[in-house]
Design a protein around this motif. Structure first.
Motif, short mmCIF file in Angstrom:
data_model
loop_
_atom_site.label_atom_id
_atom_site.label_comp_id
_atom_site.label_asym_id
_atom_site.label_seq_id
_atom_site.Cartn_x
_atom_site.Cartn_y
_atom_site.Cartn_z
N ALA A 53 43.00 26.13 36.05
CA ALA A 53 41.89 26.82 36.25
C ALA A 53 40.92 26.38 37.20
CB ALA A 53 41.38 27.45 34.84
N ARG A 54 40.61 25.07 36.87
CA ARG A 54 39.72 24.29 37.71
C ARG A 54 39.92 24.28 39.20
NH1 ARG A 54 35.84 22.07 34.60
NH2 ARG A 54 36.38 21.74 32.42
N GLU A 55 41.41 24.11 39.52
CA GLU A 55 41.90 24.14 40.75
C GLU A 55 41.66 25.51 41.34
OE1 GLU A 55 46.25 23.46 42.91
OE2 GLU A 55 46.00 23.39 40.70
N ILE A 56 42.11 26.58 40.69
CA ILE A 56 41.92 28.05 41.25
C ILE A 56 40.41 28.21 41.55
CG2 ILE A 56 42.06 30.20 40.65
CD1 ILE A 56 44.52 29.62 39.00
N ALA A 57 39.61 28.05 40.63
CA ALA A 57 38.07 28.39 40.83
C ALA A 57 37.56 27.20 41.89
CB ALA A 57 37.24 27.90 39.57
N ALA A 58 37.93 26.12 42.14
CA ALA A 58 37.44 25.30 43.29
C ALA A 58 37.82 26.05 44.56
CB ALA A 58 37.86 23.84 43.19
N HIS A 59 39.00 26.41 44.74
CA HIS A 59 39.69 26.95 45.74
C HIS A 59 39.01 28.31 46.37
CE1 HIS A 59 43.40 28.29 47.92
NE2 HIS A 59 42.68 28.00 48.93
N PRO A 111 35.48 28.37 36.27
CA PRO A 111 36.69 27.90 36.02
C PRO A 111 37.22 28.71 34.61
CG PRO A 111 35.41 26.16 35.89
CD PRO A 111 34.62 26.98 36.47
N ARG A 112 36.12 28.71 33.63
CA ARG A 112 36.58 29.48 32.59
C ARG A 112 36.89 31.05 32.79
NH1 ARG A 112 31.00 28.45 29.84
NH2 ARG A 112 30.19 29.35 31.85
N PHE A 113 36.08 31.45 33.71
CA PHE A 113 36.97 32.94 34.18
C PHE A 113 38.37 33.11 34.37
CE2 PHE A 113 37.38 36.51 36.86
CZ PHE A 113 36.97 37.41 36.08
N ALA A 114 38.70 32.06 35.28
CA ALA A 114 39.95 31.69 35.98
C ALA A 114 40.87 31.43 34.73
CB ALA A 114 40.07 30.49 36.91
N GLN A 115 40.12 30.78 33.69
CA GLN A 115 41.12 30.55 32.70
C GLN A 115 41.50 31.71 31.77
OE1 GLN A 115 42.64 27.60 31.90
NE2 GLN A 115 43.67 28.45 29.90
N ALA A 116 40.41 32.37 31.83
CA ALA A 116 40.68 33.82 30.93
C ALA A 116 41.88 34.66 31.62
CB ALA A 116 39.39 34.66 30.69
N VAL A 117 41.83 34.76 32.93
CA VAL A 117 42.80 35.57 33.84
C VAL A 117 44.24 34.92 33.54
CG1 VAL A 117 43.36 36.04 36.00
CG2 VAL A 117 41.16 36.19 35.63
N LEU A 118 44.10 33.66 33.34
CA LEU A 118 45.58 32.99 33.32
C LEU A 118 46.12 33.25 31.81
CD1 LEU A 118 44.97 29.52 34.78
CD2 LEU A 118 46.37 31.29 35.86
N SER A 151 47.78 36.89 31.74
CA SER A 151 48.82 37.10 32.52
C SER A 151 49.98 36.69 32.30
CB SER A 151 48.29 36.80 34.05
OG SER A 151 47.22 37.28 34.23
N THR A 152 50.88 37.16 32.80
CA THR A 152 52.40 36.48 32.79
C THR A 152 52.89 35.96 34.16
OG1 THR A 152 53.26 38.83 33.08
CG2 THR A 152 52.98 38.18 30.87
N GLU A 153 52.17 36.26 35.06
CA GLU A 153 52.54 35.86 36.48
C GLU A 153 51.40 35.97 37.38
OE1 GLU A 153 55.70 36.51 40.14
OE2 GLU A 153 55.62 37.92 38.49
N LEU A 154 50.96 34.92 38.01
CA LEU A 154 49.86 34.98 39.04
C LEU A 154 50.56 35.20 40.58
CD1 LEU A 154 46.95 34.42 39.59
CD2 LEU A 154 47.45 31.99 39.96
N LEU A 155 50.38 36.34 41.10
CA LEU A 155 51.22 36.82 42.09
C LEU A 155 50.24 36.42 43.46
CD1 LEU A 155 52.04 40.43 41.18
CD2 LEU A 155 53.47 38.65 41.31
#
Length: 251
Positions: free
Chosen positions: A60-66, A77-84, A87-91
């Motif tokens: 999640a931290r990697e996604i948020a930084a990108h 990054p906590r929002f990215a974690q909630a999304v993960l 979800s079953t797949e990150l398209l």
């Protein structure tokens, strides 16, 4: 057919009986279709959370930084974690998060809402929207219920209403085998009725602080057509999803 919003619904809180609130405000008929916004279903089911409840993983931290690098805005990054977690797949992980939810819907940020949540940070979609629709339907005089949401679509600008759950009806009517006006047999036409009704209801419901979360569709007739249980595409036939799996964002 006619569509009208259910008036004077209060701010929905966890534990509220949505069916009772609807029954108290409108005289429903058995053949009505009741379209309920996922926002109020989620609130009643306790799906509002604080960001603190989603401690960020390294991914999640990697996604948020990108995403922060791409947009120039700081991403939590906590929002990215909630999304993960929803979800079953990150398209797609850039330039936004496109995911498949645990019940099969594909949308941005797993459909997580950050608006219309007065006491919390996030509002997640219902866990199993069709089961939510069935619970509401069981307590209503109306035989059909659709749980709706708004989301964007590929190749189109803006958002429209879609169905993420339904009860008391099939999601689609199947025209295959019927004839067109020239007598040719239709070979591929399956009409997604629940999405069409959700979009129509969204026109009546409105958006923003003036929105009405429940809309009744009256005098909709299914017609003499076969039913189809198809709604979300299977991966094997979803060529756009397959193409996304081999694609990466290049800023």
């Amino acid at each position: 057919m006619d569509l009208f919003a259910v008036p004077d619904l209060p701010e929905i809180r966890e534990g509220d009986d949505l069916a009772a609130l609807i029954r108290d405000r409108v005289d429903l008929r058995p053949d009505d279709v009741v379209c309920v916004a996922s926002t109020v279903v989620s609130k009643a089911e306790g799906r509002a959370f604080d960001l603190a409840e989603f401690p960020a993983s390294p991914r999640a931290r990697e996604i948020a930084a990108h995403l922060s690098d791409i947009s120039g805005d700081e991403k939590d990054p906590r929002f990215a974690q909630a999304v993960l977690e929803e979800s079953t797949e990150l398209l797609m992980d850039a330039p936004f998060l496109l995911t498949e939810t645990r019940f099969g819907h594909i949308g941005v940020n797993a459909g997580i809402d950050r608006s219309n949540v007065p006491d919390d940070d996030l509002l997640l979609l219902p866990k199993r929207p069709s089961e939510s629709a069935e619970r509401i339907r069981a307590e209503l005089p109306a035989d059909r219920v659709i749980v709706t949401d708004t989301c964007g679509r590929p190749f189109r600008h803006g958002q429209r209403g879609v169905a993420i759950g339904w009860a008391g009806m099939s999601p689609a009517r199947d025209w295959r085998g019927e004839a067109d006006r020239d007598g040719r047999e239709l070979g591929v036409t399956v009409e997604n009725v629940v999405d069409e009704l959700a979009a129509a209801a969204n026109l009546v419901a409105g958006e923003g602080d003036g929105g009405n979360p429940v809309v009744v569709v009256r005098d909709f007739e299914w017609g003499d057509h076969a039913e189809s249980d198809a709604h979300f595409r299977d991966v094997e036939g979803d060529f756009v999803r397959q193409a996304l799996r081999g694609w990466s964002f290049d800023a």
